[in-house]
Enzyme design. Structure first.
Site, PDB file in Angstrom:
ATOM      1  N   TYR A  11      11.324  17.600  25.886  1.00  0.00           N
ATOM      2  CA  TYR A  11      10.178  17.214  24.895  1.00  0.00           C
ATOM      3  C   TYR A  11      10.862  16.139  23.637  1.00  0.00           C
ATOM      4  CZ  TYR A  11       7.064  18.574  20.906  1.00  0.00           C
ATOM      5  OH  TYR A  11       6.092  18.719  19.712  1.00  0.00           O
ATOM      6  N   PHE A  81      20.943  17.388  23.676  1.00  0.00           N
ATOM      7  CA  PHE A  81      19.766  18.094  23.589  1.00  0.00           C
ATOM      8  C   PHE A  81      19.997  19.347  24.840  1.00  0.00           C
ATOM      9  CE2 PHE A  81      17.104  16.341  20.566  1.00  0.00           C
ATOM     10  CZ  PHE A  81      17.328  14.538  20.713  1.00  0.00           C
ATOM     11  N   SER A 125      19.073  24.809  15.648  1.00  0.00           N
ATOM     12  CA  SER A 125      17.542  25.589  15.543  1.00  0.00           C
ATOM     13  C   SER A 125      17.754  26.244  14.087  1.00  0.00           C
ATOM     14  CB  SER A 125      17.311  26.361  16.515  1.00  0.00           C
ATOM     15  OG  SER A 125      16.318  27.135  16.264  1.00  0.00           O
ATOM     16  N   TYR A 150      19.429  33.263  23.226  1.00  0.00           N
ATOM     17  CA  TYR A 150      19.114  31.908  23.015  1.00  0.00           C
ATOM     18  C   TYR A 150      19.646  31.459  21.367  1.00  0.00           C
ATOM     19  CZ  TYR A 150      16.844  27.784  21.006  1.00  0.00           C
ATOM     20  OH  TYR A 150      17.020  26.592  20.395  1.00  0.00           O
ATOM     21  N   LYS A 154      23.202  28.953  20.199  1.00  0.00           N
ATOM     22  CA  LYS A 154      23.134  27.896  18.963  1.00  0.00           C
ATOM     23  C   LYS A 154      24.125  28.021  18.044  1.00  0.00           C
ATOM     24  CE  LYS A 154      19.787  25.107  20.787  1.00  0.00           C
ATOM     25  NZ  LYS A 154      20.264  23.955  21.107  1.00  0.00           N
TER      26      LYS A 154
HETATM   27  C1  WQD Z   1       5.163  30.271  15.826  1.00  0.00           C
HETATM   28  C2  WQD Z   1       4.319  31.113  15.091  1.00  0.00           C
HETATM   29  C3  WQD Z   1       4.138  33.331  16.560  1.00  0.00           C
HETATM   30  C4  WQD Z   1       2.467  31.818  19.992  1.00  0.00           C
HETATM   31  C5  WQD Z   1      10.622  29.630  18.592  1.00  0.00           C
HETATM   32  C6  WQD Z   1      11.851  29.730  18.971  1.00  0.00           C
HETATM   33  C7  WQD Z   1      12.622  28.525  18.187  1.00  0.00           C
HETATM   34  C8  WQD Z   1      12.327  27.437  18.593  1.00  0.00           C
HETATM   35  C9  WQD Z   1      10.781  27.147  18.385  1.00  0.00           C
HETATM   36  C10 WQD Z   1      13.537  26.405  20.443  1.00  0.00           C
HETATM   37  C11 WQD Z   1       4.950  32.696  15.263  1.00  0.00           C
HETATM   38  C12 WQD Z   1       2.691  32.553  16.488  1.00  0.00           C
HETATM   39  C13 WQD Z   1       3.083  31.735  18.898  1.00  0.00           C
HETATM   40  C14 WQD Z   1       1.458  32.330  20.488  1.00  0.00           C
HETATM   41  C15 WQD Z   1       1.138  33.201  18.202  1.00  0.00           C
HETATM   42  N1  WQD Z   1      12.529  27.055  19.946  1.00  0.00           N
HETATM   43  N2  WQD Z   1       2.095  32.409  17.802  1.00  0.00           N
HETATM   44  N3  WQD Z   1       0.542  33.005  19.641  1.00  0.00           N
HETATM   45  O1  WQD Z   1       8.895  31.912  17.539  1.00  0.00           O
HETATM   46  O2  WQD Z   1       8.637  30.020  15.374  1.00  0.00           O
HETATM   47  O3  WQD Z   1      10.130  29.435  17.183  1.00  0.00           O
HETATM   48  O4  WQD Z   1       9.908  27.989  18.985  1.00  0.00           O
HETATM   49  O5  WQD Z   1      14.308  25.929  19.548  1.00  0.00           O
HETATM   50  O6  WQD Z   1      14.021  28.634  18.406  1.00  0.00           O
HETATM   51  O7  WQD Z   1      12.266  30.790  18.126  1.00  0.00           O
HETATM   52  O8  WQD Z   1       7.843  29.497  17.682  1.00  0.00           O
HETATM   53  O9  WQD Z   1       5.568  28.566  18.373  1.00  0.00           O
HETATM   54  O10 WQD Z   1       6.624  30.598  19.425  1.00  0.00           O
HETATM   55  O11 WQD Z   1       5.452  30.777  17.085  1.00  0.00           O
HETATM   56  O12 WQD Z   1       0.583  33.553  17.254  1.00  0.00           O
HETATM   57  O13 WQD Z   1       0.502  32.348  21.679  1.00  0.00           O
HETATM   58  O14 WQD Z   1       2.933  31.162  16.027  1.00  0.00           O
HETATM   59  O15 WQD Z   1       3.914  34.762  16.487  1.00  0.00           O
HETATM   60  O16 WQD Z   1       4.240  33.233  14.175  1.00  0.00           O
HETATM   61  P1  WQD Z   1       8.926  30.304  16.767  1.00  0.00           P
HETATM   62  P2  WQD Z   1       6.376  29.728  18.356  1.00  0.00           P
END
Ligand code: WQD
Length: 339
Positions: A11, A81, A125, A150, A154
């Site tokens: 991505y 990446f 991250s 994970y 990092k």
């Molecule tokens: C964002 C918000 C969820 C899905 C993760 C990894 C991080 C990076 C990015 C790799 C949160 C909410 C999510 C859903 C929801 N990955 N949510 N319903 O957890 O901040 O970060 O992804 O590098 O390392 O930790 O991203 O998009 O999963 O969640 O309500 O179906 O959206 O609870 O508050 P996150 P996310």
């Protein structure tokens, strides 16, 4: 100038390859295609007019990695990446994550040292901060004990780069991403989550296109204005451009330390509900969602202090939340047409 982009069919990697090519860099991608498709190469070419060089193998294989660097002895810098990145999966299969994410970096660094390649941009991250005690998160915000294998990979990789830069001629820039979302405006490349998306944006667009019945909002009882969790969402193209700026800083001898760290965010914290509202505005659709229990391991709120990246790196995120959600939706619709 030839740049190695590992994980370049992924991505953020694919968007970075497009930006590198637009600035005249020659790109070679190494990817094991475990979480991406080889079609991305043609789609990159549709945007840039140039298909990047490509080799398929796992960087966890030391022999193949050594042979690769011997063959391509004109690589000027590396953007790394290639890594597994699903938080939940890393809890289920920690060894898979430690082997892949750490061994890949070790082999890349060995290949760089053996071939006198000094400059490395590393994909890190904001996960390393956990739930910061104070916000916005600065680059000197204490790194907290990782909440997942994970996140730990990092942190460990950052330490490996720091230690190696003390003992060998390695200069590194560690880029700590906040939450990358959105897609290239052409909709030729974007986020391709395999299986059920963990992340918010792809789950929203897959719900809207009819692949999922509804979005589950993980908790609306947080200590935030609307009760839903807050993140610093950043357009993937803004993030990609930061990598080009980082490569130019390294190769242009502008670094002030052997290893520099930059937060890549917009500085704006936005809640899940604000992202949903933006999506409804840009798509013109009503999103079907249900409030569910909090997701274990989620932090409440995080957003970046962008001053150091803006002033020192000379990079600033420009795209708005509506451009993020609008481009994500355009990409999902383009995907649906491909099948
Ligand atoms: C964002 C918000 C969820 C899905 C993760 C990894 C991080 C990076 C990015 C790799 C949160 C909410 C999510 C859903 C929801 N990955 N949510 N319903 O957890 O901040 O970060 O992804 O590098 O390392 O930790 O991203 O998009 O999963 O969640 O309500 O179906 O959206 O609870 O508050 P996150 P996310």
């Amino acid at each position: 100038m030839k740049i190695l982009v590992t994980g370049g069919t992924g991505y953020i990697g694919s968007h970075t390859v497009v930006e590198l090519q637009s600035k005249g860099f020659e790109v070679i991608i190494v990817d094991d295609l475990s979480n991406s498709s080889i079609d991305v190469l043609d789609n990159i070419a549709k945007i840039s007019g140039k298909k990047p060089l490509f080799e398929k193998f796992s960087l966890t294989d030391p022999e193949k990695t050594t042979a690769f660097f011997k063959l391509h002895n004109d690589i000027r810098a590396v953007i790394h990446f290639a890594a597994f990145k699903a938080v939940g999966e890393s809890v289920e299969f920690p060894l898979v994550y430690y082997r892949n994410n750490i061994l890949s970096l070790v082999n890349i660094l060995q290949g760089m040292i053996d071939n006198n390649i000094r400059d490395l941009v590393f994909s890190s991250s904001c996960t390393v901060y956990g739930q910061p005690d104070t916000l916005p998160a600065r680059e000197d915000t204490p790194v907290q004990k990782a909440a997942s294998p994970y996140g730990n990979t990092k942190q460990i990789c950052e330490e490996i780069i720091n230690d190696t830069s003390q003992s060998a001629n390695i200069h590194g820039i560690l880029l700590r991403y906040f939450n990358p979302i959105g897609a290239h405006e052409t909709a030729f490349i974007g986020e391709l989550p395999l299986g059920v998306p963990n992340c918010l944006m792809p789950y929203i667009t897959q719900t809207a296109i009819g692949k999922r019945p509804f979005l589950r909002v993980w908790g609306d009882d947080y200590d935030t204005p609307d009760g839903t969790a807050i993140r610093d969402y950043i357009h993937v193209v803004d993030l990609a451009k930061a990598h080009v700026t980082a490569v130019e800083r390294l190769t242009g001898e502008k670094c002030k330390k052997n290893v520099e760290v930059f937060n890549l965010g917009t500085g704006n914290g936005l809640s899940v509900m604000e992202v949903i509202k933006s999506f409804e505005r840009t798509s013109g659709l009503k999103l079907n969602y249900e409030i569910k229990e909090r997701r274990p391991g989620d932090i409440v709120k995080v957003w970046a202090d962008t001053e150091f990246a803006n002033k020192e790196l000379g990079w600033k995120a420009e795209k708005t939340l509506d451009e993020m959600t609008g481009s994500a939706w355009k990409w999902e619709q383009a995907l649906a047409k491909r099948k």
